[in-house]
Design an enzyme around this catalytic site. Structure first.
Site: not given
Ligand code: MIC
Ligand code: SF4
Length: 758
Positions: A163, A646
């Site tokens: 992440d 992301s």
């Protein structure tokens, strides 16, 4: 591999035991004092004798201490890990269920709906963790980065997470880096993790925050200075007396949002505030161990005395003069002081009314954040001010939730009519079943989140999202307007009187200690070998992976361009989240969103391009599917900072699955570029950025000389134009010699498989 609900002290002491020797060797190697980032990195080198540590140049093998996965990226990570044929993870790994909970009604109902609706995925993740010896944090436990901060992060450690906001743990002095799943698999399978030795940016903080200014404003300001790509390839190290004046969670906020400037990670030194936080979260032993080696958990004194000699760039920020900022819409680096937003909004035609306020996300959901925001809520009620638009609050973890409930802070929000959502990402990742505004209606929202790309929160392109501190979120939401400066303006209360909101100092840590709340952690059994991991062949959410084919030894000849993207093409544009999070474990199904948000450079349409097989205009995912089925390989052309945002490797795996062979862009965001390389796609950058303009809609692309692909050697690309002419251009790549093997094998995972399966 024992995986517990927090990092065992033995692991930490093992790292600290090497510090004296490794740091001394690092100083000897560079012939000078070391920054903190350098100390942590040299402590985690796979081969400490490696002398090639050139900033921005050398690729280096590292041995991180931990791996953390969140549910939306964990599925693909585990599906890849499973193909390696190992019995257990080789480095402590945890999976956190936080992204798949949709915000709609309230914490309880939403959590139950997620548990029911995502049962197949949660069961898969729970069983795969038990099978391979990983820890499992159930839905409701909180956002990965908050849980990592509370349980796993430790000063001087190194971790990676699937992440991009993994750097949150830098608040405790950890080098914590966001990566794609294939990188995580390297470590989970016991291989070293290869990364580029970073450049170093120093941010010298002096003074002290006051009034409405918050830690968030530091990173909002840094984002303005460095822009969304200014941190690429760099670790940002914060230091100075101002750094030592911030709480541990405040430091976490700043490091967290370093993802928005593309930084590899950000970090702060170990200090008293970090020690206090470790103790308050039940880690006295970690604080004691860190105290004993504290001199290694900060930069050498020479660095603060003469930062210019140690960092590639130094930024000075005086916290005493830092005013509250607010960034957006549509990009996190569009910054200005809150006081200036009204004029700018009027000039740009952004809706001045605030339609909703959202507090939470991994960036700003600590106890301290909540106390500051709740204090303003309390003050507003006392002064007769009510909230006229939806205010949504997401606690960052079960521990924060239970503690703020016990301390009456949830009640402060509820008294204003706020909705408290489940401990999860929620609207931050488009998991917001928004009821109060329809799609197509221009509106403005204010959030304490980090990202604000179009459609990010509610899926509406017409929503203008502004990111700011929790304090400013609640103030602007109460005012109901963007042109409100809480430090100077007044509001009319329900009795028609003019009142001013006040902001308190908040509480760094709960006076009565944290309440751990419900136990949401599942440790793996001693022996998981008997546990079945179920992936149904008929599932629409999970699909076993088939290895991508190895390189056939041929150059890429005459390939069509599926997409020529213009302007921002973030991972949200390439593989949208929100409703598509549902398919994160099913490569074929999620490929239905491929490049849906990309702006076609030929004509500006969004998500639609030319199908060269029949000249029809179709959505990109459809064209990609048709090319795939027809066996037509293709390329993608990108603009600046391609793949910003992301860590989701779906943005690389989907193109690869559908037949992409190369992505040629003006520049790349770090994680996306690595993800492409790992999946066997060639990320190339134009040697002359102007060559981007030379590519027409019906042009064909050839990539030559791939047999000789070598580090630091340009790659020739020929553009065959529709009229029969052609242009030969130069492109560059960042493959190291080891990484070229990924391309040859078809993916980095294929290489691992060869070794683990023999
Ligand atoms: C995000 O903030 O964009 C996410 C959702 O957390 C992503 C991960 C993902 O796409 O699953 C990230 O930042 O890496
Ligand atoms: Fe979740 Fe948002 Fe943080 Fe990403 S940025 S991890 S979606 S809370």
């Amino acid at each position: 591999m024992p995986v517990a609900a927090s990092t065992p002290i033995d692991l930490i002491q093992g790292v600290y035991a090497t510090l004296d020797q490794r740091v001394a060797a690092g100083r000897a190697h560079f012939g000078r004092a070391l920054t903190l980032a350098e100390k942590v990195l040299v402590t985690h080198l796979d081969d400490p004798a490696n002398t090639n540590l050139e900033r921005g140049e050398s690729y280096v093998d590292m041995r991180p201490d931990r791996v953390a996965l969140q549910d939306a990226t964990a599925q693909m990570t585990w599906l890849q890990f499973m193909t390696a044929g190992l019995d257990e993870v080789q480095v402590p790994t945890t999976t956190h269920c936080d992204h798949l909970i949709q915000a709609r009604d309230d914490a309880k109902l939403d959590l139950q709906a997620a548990v029911d609706g995502n049962a197949e995925v949660y069961d898969f993740l729970e069983s795969v963790c038990a099978r391979y010896g990983a820890g499992f944090w159930k839905p409701g436990s909180g956002i990965i980065h908050q849980v990592v901060l509370e349980q796993y992060a430790f000063p001087g450690g190194m971790m990676i997470g699937t992440d991009s906001h993994t750097p949150n743990a830098g608040g405790l002095g950890m080098v914590a880096i966001g990566v794609g799943g294939a990188d995580a698999v390297d470590i989970m399978t016991g291989f070293p993790w290869n990364f580029r030795w970073p450049r170093l940016i120093g941010v010298h903080l002096t003074g002290e925050l006051s009034g409405w200014a918050a830690p968030k404003d530091v990173i909002l300001k840094v984002a303005q200075i460095l822009t969304v790509k200014g941190g690429t390839g760099a670790i940002v190290e914060y230091f100075g007396s101002g750094a030592r004046s911030l709480s541990a969670t405040g430091k976490g906020t700043i490091c967290n949002m370093g993802a928005e400037i593309g930084a590899t990670t950000s970090l702060f030194a170990y200090d008293d505030a970090v020690g206090r936080y470790l103790k308050a979260t039940g880690r006295e032993a970690v604080a004691d161990a860190a105290d004993a080696v504290a001199h290694h958990l900060r930069a050498d004194d020479e660095v603060e005395a003469d930062p210019g000699a140690y960092f590639d760039q130094v930024i000075e920020i005086d916290l005493s003069t830092l005013s509250p900022h607010i960034n957006g819409p549509h990009t996190p680096d569009l910054a200005r002081p809150v006081a200036d937003l009204g004029d700018e909004a009027r000039a740009n035609g952004w809706p001045l009314e605030v339609s909703a306020g959202l507090i939470g996300s991994c960036t700003n959901s600590s106890y301290e954040d909540i106390t500051r925001a709740a204090g303003i809520a309390r003050d507003a009620i006392a002064k007769g001010i009510s909230c006229k638009v939806p205010l949504l609050v997401t606690p960052g973890s079960e521990q924060v939730r239970a503690t703020i409930e016990r301390d009456g802070l949830l009640a402060d929000f509820e008294a204003l009519g706020a909705t408290v959502l489940a401990n999860a990402c929620g609207p931050c990742i488009g998991q917001w079943d928004r009821q109060d505004v329809e799609d197509g209606v221009p509106n403005s929202i204010v959030t304490s989140y980090n990202r604000n790309f179009p459609k990010r929160n509610d899926g509406y392109a017409t929503t203008h999202a502004f990111v700011t501190s929790p304090e400013t979120v609640i103030a602007l939401t109460l005012a109901g307007r963007l042109d409100f400066d809480p430090a100077n303006d007044t509001l009319l209360n329900d009795a028609g009187e003019e009142v001013r909101l006040s902001v308190g100092t908040g509480e760094e840590l709960p006076a009565q200690g944290f309440d751990p709340g419900a136990d949401t952690f599942l440790a793996p059994p001693e022996d998981g070998s008997g546990i079945a991991v179920v992936v149904s062949p008929t599932s629409e959410r999970l699909q076993q992976l088939t290895p991508f084919p190895a390189w056939d030894g041929e150059d890429l000849a005459y390939l069509p361009v599926l997409v020529k993207a213009q302007g921002k093409c973030t991972t949200d544009h390439i593989s949208m989240a929100g409703p598509w999070l549902r398919y994160r474990g099913h490569l074929e199904n999620i490929s239905g969103n491929l490049y849906m948000g990309a702006v076609n450079a030929h004509g500006g349409e969004v998500g639609i391009g030319l199908d060269i097989t029949d000249g029809e205009r179709r959505p990109y995912p459809e064209i990609a599917k048709r090319y795939h089925e027809a066996g037509i390989a293709w390329v993608v052309i990108g603009d600046e900072n391609m793949g910003e945002g992301s860590s989701r490797e779906h943005a690389a795996m989907e193109p690869r699955f559908r037949g992409a062979r190369a992505v040629i862009a003006r520049s790349f965001a770090r994680i996306h570029q690595t993800n492409l390389k790992k999946q066997g796609v060639l990320p190339l950058t134009f040697a002359d950025p102007a060559d981007y303009d030379a590519i027409g809609e019906r042009d064909r692309i050839s990539v030559n000389g791939l047999v000789d692909l070598a580090p630091d050697t340009p790659v020739e690309v020929v553009i065959s134009h529709e009229d029969g002419s052609s242009t030969t251009i130069g492109t560059n790549h960042t493959f190291s010699s080891d990484q070229i093997l990924w391309f040859h094998a078809g993916s980095s995972l294929n290489l691992i498989r060869e070794q683990t399966r023999g």
